[in-house]
Design an enzyme around this catalytic site. Structure first.
Site, PDB file in Angstrom:
ATOM      1  N   CYS A   2      50.352  69.203  -5.789  1.00  0.00           N
ATOM      2  CA  CYS A   2      51.238  69.972  -6.426  1.00  0.00           C
ATOM      3  C   CYS A   2      52.059  69.022  -7.428  1.00  0.00           C
ATOM      4  O   CYS A   2      52.150  67.820  -7.201  1.00  0.00           O
ATOM      5  CB  CYS A   2      52.472  70.593  -5.420  1.00  0.00           C
ATOM      6  SG  CYS A   2      51.632  71.558  -4.295  1.00  0.00           S
ATOM      7  N   ARG A  27      48.166  69.718 -11.951  1.00  0.00           N
ATOM      8  CA  ARG A  27      48.363  69.218 -10.562  1.00  0.00           C
ATOM      9  C   ARG A  27      48.357  70.617  -9.624  1.00  0.00           C
ATOM     10  O   ARG A  27      48.588  70.514  -8.481  1.00  0.00           O
ATOM     11  CB  ARG A  27      49.491  68.463 -10.055  1.00  0.00           C
ATOM     12  CG  ARG A  27      49.405  66.929 -10.865  1.00  0.00           C
ATOM     13  CD  ARG A  27      50.744  66.254 -10.437  1.00  0.00           C
ATOM     14  NE  ARG A  27      50.888  65.913  -8.987  1.00  0.00           N
ATOM     15  CZ  ARG A  27      50.125  65.126  -8.368  1.00  0.00           C
ATOM     16  NH1 ARG A  27      49.567  64.049  -9.052  1.00  0.00           N
ATOM     17  NH2 ARG A  27      50.178  64.931  -7.149  1.00  0.00           N
ATOM     18  N   TRP A  76      50.071  73.948  -5.663  1.00  0.00           N
ATOM     19  CA  TRP A  76      48.625  74.314  -5.402  1.00  0.00           C
ATOM     20  C   TRP A  76      48.480  74.532  -3.881  1.00  0.00           C
ATOM     21  O   TRP A  76      48.730  73.574  -3.131  1.00  0.00           O
ATOM     22  CB  TRP A  76      47.552  73.049  -5.947  1.00  0.00           C
ATOM     23  CG  TRP A  76      46.304  73.256  -5.469  1.00  0.00           C
ATOM     24  CD1 TRP A  76      45.825  72.508  -4.307  1.00  0.00           C
ATOM     25  CD2 TRP A  76      45.304  73.786  -6.224  1.00  0.00           C
ATOM     26  NE1 TRP A  76      44.521  73.104  -4.486  1.00  0.00           N
ATOM     27  CE2 TRP A  76      44.045  73.708  -5.625  1.00  0.00           C
ATOM     28  CE3 TRP A  76      45.344  74.380  -7.706  1.00  0.00           C
ATOM     29  CZ2 TRP A  76      42.866  74.224  -5.990  1.00  0.00           C
ATOM     30  CZ3 TRP A  76      44.156  74.971  -8.019  1.00  0.00           C
ATOM     31  CH2 TRP A  76      43.054  74.806  -7.305  1.00  0.00           C
ATOM     32  N   ASN A 102      55.019  67.779  -1.790  1.00  0.00           N
ATOM     33  CA  ASN A 102      53.508  67.739  -2.275  1.00  0.00           C
ATOM     34  C   ASN A 102      52.842  66.749  -1.176  1.00  0.00           C
ATOM     35  O   ASN A 102      53.439  65.819  -0.879  1.00  0.00           O
ATOM     36  CB  ASN A 102      53.285  66.796  -3.645  1.00  0.00           C
ATOM     37  CG  ASN A 102      52.168  66.330  -3.832  1.00  0.00           C
ATOM     38  OD1 ASN A 102      50.996  67.077  -3.722  1.00  0.00           O
ATOM     39  ND2 ASN A 102      51.749  65.265  -4.467  1.00  0.00           N
ATOM     40  N   GLY A 103      51.788  67.269  -0.628  1.00  0.00           N
ATOM     41  CA  GLY A 103      51.011  66.745   0.414  1.00  0.00           C
ATOM     42  C   GLY A 103      50.612  67.554   1.623  1.00  0.00           C
ATOM     43  O   GLY A 103      50.835  68.716   1.282  1.00  0.00           O
ATOM     44  N   GLU A 485      21.657  66.703  -6.820  1.00  0.00           N
ATOM     45  CA  GLU A 485      23.167  66.759  -7.334  1.00  0.00           C
ATOM     46  C   GLU A 485      23.192  65.665  -8.429  1.00  0.00           C
ATOM     47  O   GLU A 485      23.605  65.847  -9.373  1.00  0.00           O
ATOM     48  CB  GLU A 485      24.282  66.558  -6.134  1.00  0.00           C
ATOM     49  CG  GLU A 485      25.455  66.415  -6.720  1.00  0.00           C
ATOM     50  CD  GLU A 485      26.204  67.740  -7.507  1.00  0.00           C
ATOM     51  OE1 GLU A 485      25.546  68.697  -7.315  1.00  0.00           O
ATOM     52  OE2 GLU A 485      27.398  67.313  -7.700  1.00  0.00           O
ATOM     53  N   LYS A 489      24.250  66.547 -12.405  1.00  0.00           N
ATOM     54  CA  LYS A 489      25.389  65.777 -13.159  1.00  0.00           C
ATOM     55  C   LYS A 489      24.953  65.113 -14.613  1.00  0.00           C
ATOM     56  O   LYS A 489      25.514  65.569 -15.354  1.00  0.00           O
ATOM     57  CB  LYS A 489      25.904  64.565 -12.163  1.00  0.00           C
ATOM     58  CG  LYS A 489      26.844  65.078 -11.099  1.00  0.00           C
ATOM     59  CD  LYS A 489      28.365  65.281 -11.432  1.00  0.00           C
ATOM     60  CE  LYS A 489      28.839  66.615 -11.110  1.00  0.00           C
ATOM     61  NZ  LYS A 489      28.284  67.823 -10.572  1.00  0.00           N
ATOM     62  N   GLU A 492      24.339  68.218 -16.604  1.00  0.00           N
ATOM     63  CA  GLU A 492      25.484  68.973 -17.145  1.00  0.00           C
ATOM     64  C   GLU A 492      26.184  68.235 -18.239  1.00  0.00           C
ATOM     65  O   GLU A 492      26.806  68.802 -19.284  1.00  0.00           O
ATOM     66  CB  GLU A 492      26.607  69.059 -15.768  1.00  0.00           C
ATOM     67  CG  GLU A 492      26.258  70.189 -15.024  1.00  0.00           C
ATOM     68  CD  GLU A 492      27.231  70.052 -13.778  1.00  0.00           C
ATOM     69  OE1 GLU A 492      27.668  71.175 -13.472  1.00  0.00           O
ATOM     70  OE2 GLU A 492      27.377  69.032 -13.086  1.00  0.00           O
ATOM     71  N   HIS A 508       2.081  65.812  -7.025  1.00  0.00           N
ATOM     72  CA  HIS A 508       1.508  67.102  -7.033  1.00  0.00           C
ATOM     73  C   HIS A 508       1.581  67.900  -8.350  1.00  0.00           C
ATOM     74  O   HIS A 508       2.000  69.145  -8.651  1.00  0.00           O
ATOM     75  CB  HIS A 508       1.857  68.160  -5.949  1.00  0.00           C
ATOM     76  CG  HIS A 508       1.584  67.723  -4.682  1.00  0.00           C
ATOM     77  ND1 HIS A 508       0.217  67.725  -4.181  1.00  0.00           N
ATOM     78  CD2 HIS A 508       2.274  67.110  -3.649  1.00  0.00           C
ATOM     79  CE1 HIS A 508       0.182  67.176  -3.190  1.00  0.00           C
ATOM     80  NE2 HIS A 508       1.374  66.634  -2.736  1.00  0.00           N
ATOM     81  N   LYS A 607      34.049  76.369 -15.741  1.00  0.00           N
ATOM     82  CA  LYS A 607      34.492  75.823 -14.446  1.00  0.00           C
ATOM     83  C   LYS A 607      34.185  76.748 -13.430  1.00  0.00           C
ATOM     84  O   LYS A 607      33.647  76.441 -12.346  1.00  0.00           O
ATOM     85  CB  LYS A 607      35.666  75.371 -14.473  1.00  0.00           C
ATOM     86  CG  LYS A 607      36.363  74.632 -13.333  1.00  0.00           C
ATOM     87  CD  LYS A 607      35.950  73.321 -13.010  1.00  0.00           C
ATOM     88  CE  LYS A 607      36.239  72.810 -11.786  1.00  0.00           C
ATOM     89  NZ  LYS A 607      35.224  71.702 -11.302  1.00  0.00           N
TER      90      LYS A 607
HETATM   91  C1  G6P Z   1      30.008  76.566 -12.226  1.00  0.00           C
HETATM   92  C2  G6P Z   1      30.560  74.836 -12.276  1.00  0.00           C
HETATM   93  C3  G6P Z   1      29.881  73.930 -11.090  1.00  0.00           C
HETATM   94  C4  G6P Z   1      29.866  74.593  -9.704  1.00  0.00           C
HETATM   95  C5  G6P Z   1      29.435  76.088  -9.862  1.00  0.00           C
HETATM   96  C6  G6P Z   1      29.726  76.578  -8.505  1.00  0.00           C
HETATM   97  O1  G6P Z   1      28.552  76.382 -12.419  1.00  0.00           O
HETATM   98  O2  G6P Z   1      30.194  74.312 -13.487  1.00  0.00           O
HETATM   99  O3  G6P Z   1      30.339  72.846 -11.129  1.00  0.00           O
HETATM  100  O4  G6P Z   1      29.205  73.940  -8.844  1.00  0.00           O
HETATM  101  O5  G6P Z   1      29.984  76.949 -10.843  1.00  0.00           O
HETATM  102  O6  G6P Z   1      31.285  76.777  -8.601  1.00  0.00           O
HETATM  103  P1  G6P Z   1      32.362  77.156  -7.314  1.00  0.00           P
HETATM  104  O7  G6P Z   1      33.489  77.441  -7.735  1.00  0.00           O
HETATM  105  O8  G6P Z   1      31.705  78.649  -6.615  1.00  0.00           O
HETATM  106  O9  G6P Z   1      31.940  76.133  -6.288  1.00  0.00           O
END
Ligand code: G6P
Length: 612
Positions: A2, A27, A76, A102-103, A485, A489, A492, A508, A607
């Site tokens: 927060c 935050r 938050w 905050n915490g 993953e 990355k 992306e 294969h 996002k």
């Molecule tokens: C978007 C984001 C990813 C994320 C995915 C799922 O594609 O760019 O980084 O993993 O959505 O999002 P969520 O909020 O459901 O974890």
């Protein structure tokens, strides 16, 4: 996470606090509030749900609140959904103590019960209200001043906190205390400031005091005194901030993504703190029970993007440890496939935002079929969190960079904890193994820090290969989940074409794509599979690939094969994803930087994807 701001000076406090909070909105932004006092008059409190703008409009940009001392907060949510009631500041019943926090207070339940025994009642679902009332309790019990009462509360509170508090009978003072959550103090000629982070006060001063862990500060108008938890005065030297405003928002880092990569040990530590008490996994407010665990016949993990990759890693852990069948499904596929669901299945939806359209639709589909659902969610009060039968929260705080890092790491922790609990309750592991595994999880944050210490090597490697066109990530078992993953990355944020392949599947098809100089990352963290994956690495090397090996310390024979090797500390092999992912996140990040791309906001991506 927060944002906190405090001001005690000669100007009107509310506009200064609002301006400071605006700088801290990264935050937290689900609700906000101000408490302003005008000398000895009663403290005025205004709160609002939603973005800070709502509070600014409600208070006429702060002009509606007169007074030159005050505290503000942008929230938050961690305990209790976003609402005006749960928004800070929080206050004791007679308005003796008003504060923001905050915490995460881990033993809030125990403290709440203690206060209830002394006739305290609670209006919100927050742990903050408990902290404020605990300070009030000690003040009344011992008839001591603010520093003593705060110190007594600090000795009882377990967890992390940055607290900024005002007391009815001390009109010209603000008090601060912190443990494991950030809080700084700034002092000018006639004013003092408290803030979670530098950007909030940069306009007024560049000289800041970093309050030490478990220390207390008393802020007058242009003065700051510091005390330790034994209430002894301590000296703190001011530090000069050299960052500009933009860098300050990112804590001195160049991008939010690298800042968030570095926040992973803290996100993981906080998440573990919410799941483990006295060496045991606790269900908290999730409503999950041993009986539900015993009766589950199959687990279906449904998610998108990186959250889906958490599911892939979790599948190995659940099946390996708890010997329960697990299916992992892409939410966008699951919802349109008329999936076969059985009465005793548990559908686990993993989502950072809690709003991803496909994940939400999958959850609803499961619910309509009468199947029990469980969410692993980062945003309290989000749609999936509200609709799932059971929710475990990841305590990663707000994530700004589009490519997820710290939320992914926090999701893994919840998945491990659930898998261990399933294994224990279903009699697949004994108490010793249970205790040992929980203890091992608790070592992960420090081990993650060690991985981060080694980042310069990855930076160098990324700079050298910034022109890469194709990349392959290979691994077996959990290493395959890590590869998925790592590869995502790379795609992306670096826009490098990249594929993750189960190492045994290479021959294969994919191996025909390998030619001179193709970059291949071999992930080898699982001892049982080490030699197997290594022979796949030899196969691609003999076709000209340039090889990066990723393994744990001790497996030095990998250097016979790999051209460049990255080591991570050893941990239980089920938890390796948490450590091995960090070098791959760094690789994607530094490659993107070296290519001059928009790291935090990659093209075409969002996002939170709230459309199909
Ligand atoms: C978007 C984001 C990813 C994320 C995915 C799922 O594609 O760019 O980084 O993993 O959505 O999002 P969520 O909020 O459901 O974890």
């Amino acid at each position: 996470m927060c944002g906190i701001v405090g001001y005690n000076g000669t100007m009107q406090a509310a506009p200064i606090l609002l301006e400071g909070l605006e700088k801290l909105e990264y935050r937290g932004y689900d609700s906000s509030g101000l408490a302003i006092r005008d000398g000895a008059k009663d403290i005025e409190i205004v709160k609002a749900k939603g973005r800070l703008r709502v509070l600014a409009e409600k208070t006429d940009e702060g002009m509606a609140l007169a007074g030159n001392c005050g505290i503000g907060h942008t929230r938050w949510a961690t305990h209790g959904e976003p609402s005006e009631t749960n928004a800070h500041p929080h206050v004791s019943e007679d308005r003796n103590v008003v504060g923001v926090h905050n915490g995460i207070i881990e033993n809030y339940q125990e403290l709440k019960e203690k206060l209830q025994r002394h006739d305290y009642t609670f209006y919100s679902e927050t742990d903050t209200e408990i902290a404020i009332k605990l300070i009030d309790y000690y003040m009344k019990k011992y008839r001591e001043g603010p520093v003593d009462s705060i110190a007594r509360a600090m000795t009882r509170i377990r967890g992390s906190y940055a607290l900024v508090v005002m007391f009815k009978d001390y009109p010209d003072e603000i008090y601060c205390a912190r443990k494991d959550s950030p809080l700084i103090v700034g002092v000018t000629e006639d004013a003092s400031f408290a803030a979670s982070d530098v950007p909030a006060i940069l306009k007024y001063t560049r000289n800041v005091y970093y309050i030490g862990n478990q220390q207390i500060a008393r802020l007058g108008k242009g003065t700051a005194e510091f005390f330790d938890i034994d209430r002894e005065a301590v000296e703190i030297e001011p530090s000069e901030i050299k960052w500009d405003a933009e860098a300050a928002e990112k804590g001195g880092f160049e991008h939010f993504m690298i800042k968030e990569i570095h926040e992973q040990p803290a996100a993981v530590r906080d998440t573990i703190g919410s799941l483990v008490q006295d060496g045991k996994i606790v269900y908290g407010e999730s409503g999950l029970t041993d009986e539900i665990i015993r009766n589950t016949s199959e687990i279906l993990i449904v998610a998108c993007g990186s959250a889906y990759h958490v599911g892939l890693a979790a599948q190995y852990v659940f099946e390996g440890l708890a010997r329960i069948p697990v299916r992992v499904e892409l939410a966008s596929e699951f919802r349109y496939r008329n999936p076969i669901l059985n009465q005793n299945d548990l559908v686990v939806v993993i989502s950072q935002s809690g709003e991803t359209a496909d994940s939400l639709a999958a959850l609803r589909l499961a619910k309509e079929s009468g199947i029990r659902t469980l969410g692993i969610i980062n945003v309290v009060g989000s749609s999936i969190a509200r609709e799932a039968d059971h929710v475990f929260y990841t305590l990663a705080g707000p994530e700004i960079a589009v490519a997820t890092t710290k939320a992914y790491s926090a999701q893994l922790i919840v998945a491990y904890a659930l898998a261990i609990q399933y294994a224990y309750v279903r009699g697949q592991i004994d108490e010793d193994r249970y205790t040992a595994m929980i203890a091992e999880i608790q070592t992960l944050p420090a081990k993650m820090e060690r991985v981060l210490d080694d980042k310069e090597r990855i930076q160098w490697f990324a700079a050298k290969y910034s022109n890469a066109k194709d990349m392959f990530f290979i691994g077996r078992g959990i290493d395959y989940a890590i590869s998925m993953e790592g590869s995502l990355k790379m795609k992306e944020i670096s826009y490098v074409h990249s594929e993750a392949y189960a190492a045994g599947e290479l021959k294969h098809g994919t191996i025909s794509l390998v030619e001179n100089g193709t970059l291949v990352v071999g992930v080898c963290t699982q001892n049982r599979l080490f030699e197997k994956t290594r022979s796949n690495m030899v196969e691609v090397k003999s076709r000209g690939a340039y090889l990066m090996g990723l393994t744990s310390y001790g497996n030095y024979s990998i250097e016979d094969t790999a051209d460049f090797t990255v080591y991570v500390p050893k941990t239980d092999e089920y938890f390796m994803t948490s450590l091995a992912i960090i070098p791959l996140q760094l690789l994607g990040y530094y490659l993107s930087v070296a290519r001059g791309l928009n790291v935090d906001k990659p093209r075409n991506l969002a996002k939170s994807v709230t459309v199909e």
